[in-house]
Design a protein around this motif. Sequence first.
Motif, PDB file in Angstrom:
ATOM      1  N   VAL A 252     -37.698  24.403  53.112  1.00 39.16           N
ATOM      2  CA  VAL A 252     -36.675  23.366  53.219  1.00 39.16           C
ATOM      3  C   VAL A 252     -35.511  23.741  52.305  1.00 39.16           C
ATOM      4  N   GLY A 253     -34.285  23.546  52.799  1.00 37.32           N
ATOM      5  CA  GLY A 253     -33.097  23.759  51.984  1.00 37.32           C
ATOM      6  C   GLY A 253     -32.401  22.432  51.732  1.00 37.32           C
ATOM      7  N   PHE A 254     -31.731  22.314  50.588  1.00 36.88           N
ATOM      8  CA  PHE A 254     -31.048  21.072  50.235  1.00 36.88           C
ATOM      9  C   PHE A 254     -29.617  21.362  49.803  1.00 36.88           C
ATOM     10  N   VAL A 255     -28.689  20.506  50.256  1.00 40.42           N
ATOM     11  CA  VAL A 255     -27.301  20.532  49.791  1.00 40.42           C
ATOM     12  C   VAL A 255     -26.943  19.098  49.421  1.00 40.42           C
ATOM     13  N   PHE A 256     -26.556  18.893  48.154  1.00 39.16           N
ATOM     14  CA  PHE A 256     -26.273  17.549  47.655  1.00 39.16           C
ATOM     15  C   PHE A 256     -24.790  17.390  47.340  1.00 39.16           C
ATOM     16  N   GLN A 257     -24.341  16.153  47.265  1.00 36.23           N
ATOM     17  CA  GLN A 257     -22.942  15.871  46.935  1.00 36.23           C
ATOM     18  C   GLN A 257     -22.573  16.441  45.570  1.00 36.23           C
ATOM     19  N   ALA A 258     -23.495  16.355  44.615  1.00 37.25           N
ATOM     20  CA  ALA A 258     -23.205  16.754  43.235  1.00 37.25           C
ATOM     21  C   ALA A 258     -23.453  18.237  42.964  1.00 37.25           C
ATOM     22  N   PHE A 259     -23.695  19.033  44.014  1.00 41.02           N
ATOM     23  CA  PHE A 259     -23.909  20.481  43.930  1.00 41.02           C
ATOM     24  C   PHE A 259     -25.262  20.844  43.308  1.00 41.02           C
ATOM     25  N   ASN A 260     -25.600  20.210  42.159  1.00 39.94           N
ATOM     26  CA  ASN A 260     -26.879  20.445  41.470  1.00 39.94           C
ATOM     27  C   ASN A 260     -27.113  21.918  41.133  1.00 39.94           C
ATOM     28  N   LEU A 261     -26.072  22.583  40.663  1.00 40.86           N
ATOM     29  CA  LEU A 261     -26.216  23.956  40.181  1.00 40.86           C
ATOM     30  C   LEU A 261     -26.522  23.926  38.684  1.00 40.86           C
ATOM     31  N   LEU A 262     -27.257  24.906  38.214  1.00 40.49           N
ATOM     32  CA  LEU A 262     -27.569  24.990  36.783  1.00 40.49           C
ATOM     33  C   LEU A 262     -26.447  25.755  36.078  1.00 40.49           C
ATOM     34  N   PRO A 263     -25.729  25.113  35.148  1.00 35.27           N
ATOM     35  CA  PRO A 263     -24.540  25.733  34.554  1.00 35.27           C
ATOM     36  C   PRO A 263     -24.828  26.971  33.723  1.00 35.27           C
ATOM     37  N   SER A 264     -26.054  27.092  33.219  1.00 36.91           N
ATOM     38  CA  SER A 264     -26.370  28.237  32.365  1.00 36.91           C
ATOM     39  C   SER A 264     -26.728  29.484  33.161  1.00 36.91           C
ATOM     40  N   LEU A 265     -26.940  29.337  34.457  1.00 36.00           N
ATOM     41  CA  LEU A 265     -27.291  30.470  35.310  1.00 36.00           C
ATOM     42  C   LEU A 265     -26.061  31.009  36.025  1.00 36.00           C
ATOM     43  N   THR A 266     -26.100  32.274  36.382  1.00 39.28           N
ATOM     44  CA  THR A 266     -25.025  32.836  37.186  1.00 39.28           C
ATOM     45  C   THR A 266     -25.132  32.306  38.612  1.00 39.28           C
ATOM     46  N   VAL A 267     -24.104  32.565  39.391  1.00 41.59           N
ATOM     47  CA  VAL A 267     -24.116  32.174  40.802  1.00 41.59           C
ATOM     48  C   VAL A 267     -25.315  32.804  41.511  1.00 41.59           C
ATOM     49  N   GLU A 268     -25.520  34.093  41.289  1.00 45.32           N
ATOM     50  CA  GLU A 268     -26.652  34.775  41.932  1.00 45.32           C
ATOM     51  C   GLU A 268     -27.977  34.154  41.512  1.00 45.32           C
ATOM     52  N   GLN A 269     -28.137  33.861  40.241  1.00 44.27           N
ATOM     53  CA  GLN A 269     -29.380  33.267  39.758  1.00 44.27           C
ATOM     54  C   GLN A 269     -29.604  31.878  40.349  1.00 44.27           C
ATOM     55  N   ASN A 270     -28.539  31.112  40.527  1.00 46.16           N
ATOM     56  CA  ASN A 270     -28.670  29.808  41.168  1.00 46.16           C
ATOM     57  C   ASN A 270     -29.137  29.953  42.611  1.00 46.16           C
ATOM     58  N   VAL A 271     -28.600  30.923  43.314  1.00 53.17           N
ATOM     59  CA  VAL A 271     -28.997  31.147  44.714  1.00 53.17           C
ATOM     60  C   VAL A 271     -30.459  31.575  44.795  1.00 53.17           C
ATOM     61  N   LEU A 272     -30.896  32.373  43.840  1.00 52.77           N
ATOM     62  CA  LEU A 272     -32.271  32.876  43.845  1.00 52.77           C
ATOM     63  C   LEU A 272     -33.288  31.862  43.343  1.00 52.77           C
ATOM     64  N   LEU A 273     -32.823  30.732  42.821  1.00 54.30           N
ATOM     65  CA  LEU A 273     -33.719  29.766  42.190  1.00 54.30           C
ATOM     66  C   LEU A 273     -34.861  29.307  43.093  1.00 54.30           C
ATOM     67  N   PRO A 274     -34.638  29.011  44.386  1.00 54.93           N
ATOM     68  CA  PRO A 274     -35.778  28.600  45.228  1.00 54.93           C
ATOM     69  C   PRO A 274     -36.883  29.651  45.290  1.00 54.93           C
ATOM     70  N   MET A 275     -36.509  30.927  45.342  1.00 51.77           N
ATOM     71  CA  MET A 275     -37.518  31.995  45.348  1.00 51.77           C
ATOM     72  C   MET A 275     -38.256  32.046  44.013  1.00 51.77           C
ATOM     73  N   ARG A 276     -37.500  31.897  42.922  1.00 50.50           N
ATOM     74  CA  ARG A 276     -38.100  31.931  41.585  1.00 50.50           C
ATOM     75  C   ARG A 276     -39.099  30.792  41.410  1.00 50.50           C
ATOM     76  N   LEU A 277     -38.710  29.577  41.816  1.00 50.63           N
ATOM     77  CA  LEU A 277     -39.585  28.418  41.661  1.00 50.63           C
ATOM     78  C   LEU A 277     -40.824  28.520  42.541  1.00 50.63           C
ATOM     79  N   ALA A 278     -40.682  29.205  43.679  1.00 49.84           N
ATOM     80  CA  ALA A 278     -41.819  29.368  44.584  1.00 49.84           C
ATOM     81  C   ALA A 278     -42.732  30.514  44.161  1.00 49.84           C
TER      82      ALA A 278
END
Length: 274
Positions: free
Chosen positions: A108-134
């Motif tokens: 499942v993928g999610f897109v929220f109004q507030a973006f919900n990106l982690l400010p301490s991570l790079t753009v690439e790391q934010n994109v990879l986060l679902p794989m990391r958490l899984a």
Amino acid sequence: MRLRSKRQQTDHRPEAPATTPGLAVELRGVRRQYGRGAGSVHALAGVDLALPRGTFTAVMGPSGSGKSTFLQCAAGLDRPSAGSVRLGGTEITGMSENKLTELRRSRVGFVFQAFNLLPSLTVEQNVLLPMRLAGRRQDRGRAQAVLAQVGLGDKARRRPGELSGGQQQRVAVARALVTSPDVVFADEPTGALDTGTAAEVLGLLRDAVDTLGATVVMVTHDPAAAAWADRVRFLADGAFAGDLERGSAERIAARMTVLTARTARVEAMAGATA
């Protein structure tokens, strides 16, 4: 800016259980009640819905109609009080919390109004986060591919705070697509964006459906956003109250005006007899 076809991608998803052919989301008799007795609230009052794979569906309704509850139950973020929910053909209603979390992270993928990106991570790391958490291998090549698809191939090393709001939402779309999910749920994805930037983000979601075969379910209050969908489903008092296929923003807005007025009349009558 075109997205690659699904056949050009490597499927990174874990092997899934047997699925219902053709359906990405299926709700049968879904009810959600909060509280008990006279003070209980029926947020969903018996919802039936079957959404084919590769479609873009918008869900609209007056304030308090049950839109947010619908999305939360359909996405496995909340459990219905009764009824059945299937994602990609997999029954999720009775899943354990651990299994449900695993499914959400991988399928499942999610897109929220507030973006919900982690400010301490790079753009690439934010994109990879679902794989990391899984607990899966973080495929940087895949991350770069989806970032290129959303027009941010040169922003991988940046932090979210260095990007505009529209660019941050593009990162969120890339994150939602990185696992090639069964369905992407978008909750007011353009609510914090100006009109031009909103159209760019909606174009990406539309393109994901048209060229990747993705399935998108979007809750929105904006008729102009809903007009990007294949079909708009209207919620009122916790139940679906009609739909509109390939409607213009004007037609969608007119339908919402009628539905809101009808809901207001029903509430006024209920208050008068209370």
